[in-house]
Design a protein around this motif. Structure first.
Motif, short mmCIF file in Angstrom:
data_model
loop_
_atom_site.label_atom_id
_atom_site.label_comp_id
_atom_site.label_asym_id
_atom_site.label_seq_id
_atom_site.Cartn_x
_atom_site.Cartn_y
_atom_site.Cartn_z
N ALA A 60 0.83 -1.21 0.00
CA ALA A 60 0.00 0.00 0.00
C ALA A 60 0.86 1.25 0.00
O ALA A 60 0.54 2.24 -0.69
N ALA A 61 1.97 1.23 0.74
CA ALA A 61 2.84 2.40 0.79
C ALA A 61 3.47 2.69 -0.57
O ALA A 61 3.58 3.86 -0.98
N ILE A 62 3.89 1.65 -1.27
CA ILE A 62 4.48 1.85 -2.60
C ILE A 62 3.44 2.39 -3.57
O ILE A 62 3.69 3.35 -4.32
N LEU A 63 2.25 1.81 -3.56
CA LEU A 63 1.20 2.26 -4.48
C LEU A 63 0.80 3.70 -4.18
O LEU A 63 0.54 4.49 -5.11
N ARG A 64 0.72 4.06 -2.91
CA ARG A 64 0.35 5.43 -2.56
C ARG A 64 1.34 6.43 -3.11
O ARG A 64 0.96 7.53 -3.55
N ARG A 65 2.60 6.05 -3.10
CA ARG A 65 3.63 6.96 -3.61
C ARG A 65 3.68 7.00 -5.13
O ARG A 65 4.53 7.70 -5.70
N HIS A 66 2.79 6.27 -5.77
CA HIS A 66 2.61 6.40 -7.21
C HIS A 66 1.31 7.16 -7.54
O HIS A 66 0.80 7.07 -8.66
N GLY A 67 0.78 7.86 -6.56
CA GLY A 67 -0.36 8.72 -6.80
C GLY A 67 -1.71 8.05 -6.64
O GLY A 67 -2.75 8.67 -6.94
N GLN A 261 0.34 -4.60 -9.97
CA GLN A 261 -0.86 -3.75 -9.90
C GLN A 261 -0.71 -2.53 -10.81
O GLN A 261 -1.66 -2.14 -11.49
N LEU A 262 0.48 -1.94 -10.83
CA LEU A 262 0.71 -0.75 -11.65
C LEU A 262 0.79 -1.07 -13.13
O LEU A 262 0.49 -0.22 -13.98
N GLY A 263 1.24 -2.30 -13.45
CA GLY A 263 1.43 -2.67 -14.85
C GLY A 263 2.67 -2.11 -15.46
O GLY A 263 2.82 -2.07 -16.69
N CYS A 264 3.60 -1.67 -14.62
CA CYS A 264 4.87 -1.11 -15.10
C CYS A 264 5.89 -1.17 -13.96
O CYS A 264 5.53 -1.47 -12.82
N ASP A 265 7.15 -0.89 -14.28
CA ASP A 265 8.17 -0.85 -13.24
C ASP A 265 7.89 0.29 -12.28
O ASP A 265 7.63 1.42 -12.71
N PRO A 266 7.91 0.02 -10.98
CA PRO A 266 7.68 1.12 -10.02
C PRO A 266 8.82 2.12 -10.03
O PRO A 266 9.97 1.80 -10.35
N ASP A 267 8.50 3.36 -9.70
CA ASP A 267 9.50 4.42 -9.63
C ASP A 267 10.46 4.16 -8.48
O ASP A 267 10.03 3.90 -7.35
N GLU A 268 11.75 4.21 -8.77
CA GLU A 268 12.75 3.87 -7.75
C GLU A 268 12.65 4.77 -6.53
O GLU A 268 12.74 4.30 -5.38
N GLU A 269 12.48 6.07 -6.75
CA GLU A 269 12.41 6.98 -5.61
C GLU A 269 11.16 6.73 -4.77
O GLU A 269 11.19 6.85 -3.55
N ALA A 270 10.07 6.36 -5.42
CA ALA A 270 8.85 6.04 -4.68
C ALA A 270 9.05 4.80 -3.82
O ALA A 270 8.60 4.74 -2.67
N VAL A 271 9.75 3.81 -4.37
CA VAL A 271 10.02 2.58 -3.62
C VAL A 271 10.92 2.90 -2.42
O VAL A 271 10.66 2.42 -1.30
N ARG A 272 11.95 3.70 -2.64
CA ARG A 272 12.86 4.03 -1.53
C ARG A 272 12.13 4.83 -0.45
O ARG A 272 12.35 4.63 0.75
N ALA A 273 11.26 5.74 -0.86
CA ALA A 273 10.51 6.52 0.13
C ALA A 273 9.59 5.63 0.95
O ALA A 273 9.46 5.80 2.17
#
Length: 421
Positions: A60-67, A261-273
């Motif tokens: 949930a934290a990773i998805l939230r940081r993708h908007g 869930q996103l259907g693409c590679d997650p953003d690295e900075e979002a993952v680190r955050a």
């Protein structure tokens, strides 16, 4: 019906008397009465023996940081039922939770009137319906949902819009309901996989469970993703605020779930955050100093194994004294066999539930296992942890573990009544 948080918890506690009842018919009828809220958001459905709550929070934290506006449904809780329902990065408020429970209770009353005598909506069903109703009203884009027990007949297995299912791992648990073997249990959990979905499984899955995951994915035309044992990011090394190698495995699983869930590679900075900010209460959580005091809700052999893998680096040769409580339906002998070799002494106590093993029984098991350190019995959990801290000394480490009920007892404010797990 109007209701505050105290009233909502009182209602939920009253349903504890009726225990568990498997089947999805009551749940589907209740959701229909609520307007089918589960159809108004996407879902990542998480099943498994250990690591579910951590994986849910991290995904949930990773998805939230993708908007995305995210929901998270968790179990058990530590202090209040409201901890089980989160939107974005916070538990729902007491008023929001009470309102959701009141709406679900109205729907449950309608369903109960249609059921045969002796049958009724269960506590977990009402909780789950309340969570889904709140997620829909809050406008979440995707909810990350932790199954309660098993999968096939679990109340959460109504998420027909779920395109991602996650299997963390499989161990021998709840064999009375899920079956006597790893394969039986894996089959019950994998029953949540939807046709054409993505199934993400954790690293190191037991061979029979891994084989069944492959078979299930093939039968349901689902894509199978095996998560790595470590988050796959370029240097620098990922910093995780959640401690322990087992949490790094959980986070690697969360990254793959988010990717699916996103259907693409997650953003690295979002993952680190997300990694740097996602705490998991009651899981390798440091709650005190002098001595450094850790609480961890490991409550079965698999959980203890993961915990003890992380302890040596953390303890670093300091004295370690464990405060331990175990429930009667757990393999206490196996759990102690895993934990005791790392301990200099143990203080045995009883968690606040009738299902707890007596401390005297645990002490007897310690002696049977040949533990050479001090073994003490202190019946009240807070007193037991204080005794463990005293034995560890200012330069040592005190650890409370063995039951999530013990952790709940220790985290609950003094004088607050128990809220069932």
């Amino acid at each position: 019906m109007a209701m505050d948080l105290e009233g909502a918890e009182r209602l939920l506690l009253s349903l504890e008397l009726f225990g568990m009842r498997f089947g999805l018919d009551r749940m589907r009828r209740m959701l229909t009465a609520l307007g089918s809220p589960q159809e108004r958001f996407g879902a990542v459905h998480v099943v498994g023996t250990n690591g579910k709550s951590s994986t849910v929070r991290m995904t949930a934290a990773i998805l939230r940081r993708h908007g995305l506006r995210t929901g998270a449904y968790l179990s058990p809780h530590l202090v209040t039922f409201a901890e089980r329902v989160r939107v974005d990065d916070a538990d729902v408020t007491g008023a929001e939770f009470a309102a959701a429970v009141a709406r679900a209770a109205d729907a449950a009353a309608k369903v109960d009137r249609t059921l045969e005598e002796g049958d009724r909506v269960t506590q977990f069903e009402l909780l789950t319906a309340a969570a889904f109703d709140h997620f829909a009203r809050a406008g979440v884009d995707v909810a990350v949902v932790e199954a309660g027990l098993g999968g096939r007949w679990d109340a959460t297995n109504v998420l027909d819009r779920s395109r991602v299912q996650v299997l963390t791992n499989v161990g021998l648990e709840h064999t009375r309901w899920l079956g006597p073997t790893i394969a039986d249990i894996a089959g019950e959990k994998l029953a949540v996989v939807r046709d054409g979905a993505t199934l993400v499984v954790g690293a190191g899955l037991a061979p029979e469970a891994a084989a069944l995951a492959q078979e299930t994915a093939r039968e349901r035309h689902a894509r199978l993703v095996v998560a790595p044992g470590e988050p796959a990011l370029p240097p620098p090394a990922l910093e995780l605020v959640a401690r322990g190698a087992f949490q790094r495995r959980n986070f690697a699983l969360a990254v793959e779930a988010a990717r699916a869930q996103l259907g693409c590679d997650p953003d690295e900075e979002a993952v680190r955050a997300a990694a740097a900010s996602t705490l998991v209460p009651g899981r390798f959580e440091v709650v005190g100093q002098d001595p450094e005091t850790v609480i961890d809700g490991a409550h079965n052999p698999g959980g203890l194994t993961a915990l003890t893998e992380a302890l040596p680096d953390f303890v670093g040769g300091r004295p370690l004294v464990a405060c331990v409580a175990v429930l009667e339906d757990k393999d206490a002998t196996a759990m102690l066999r895993i934990l005791l070799p790392l301990c200099d002494a143990v203080v045995l106590t009883r968690a606040g539930t009738p299902r707890a093993l007596s401390p005297a029984t645990l002490a007897s098991l310690c002696h049977q296992l040949g533990f050479a350190g001090a073994v003490e019995v202190v019946g009240e959990p807070h007193d037991a942890l204080r005794r463990a801290q005293a034995l560890a000394g200012p330069g040592g480490v005190a650890l409370a573990t063995g039951s999530i009920y013990l952790i709940a007892d220790l985290m609950r404010p003094a004088g607050r009544a128990r809220s069932t797990l």
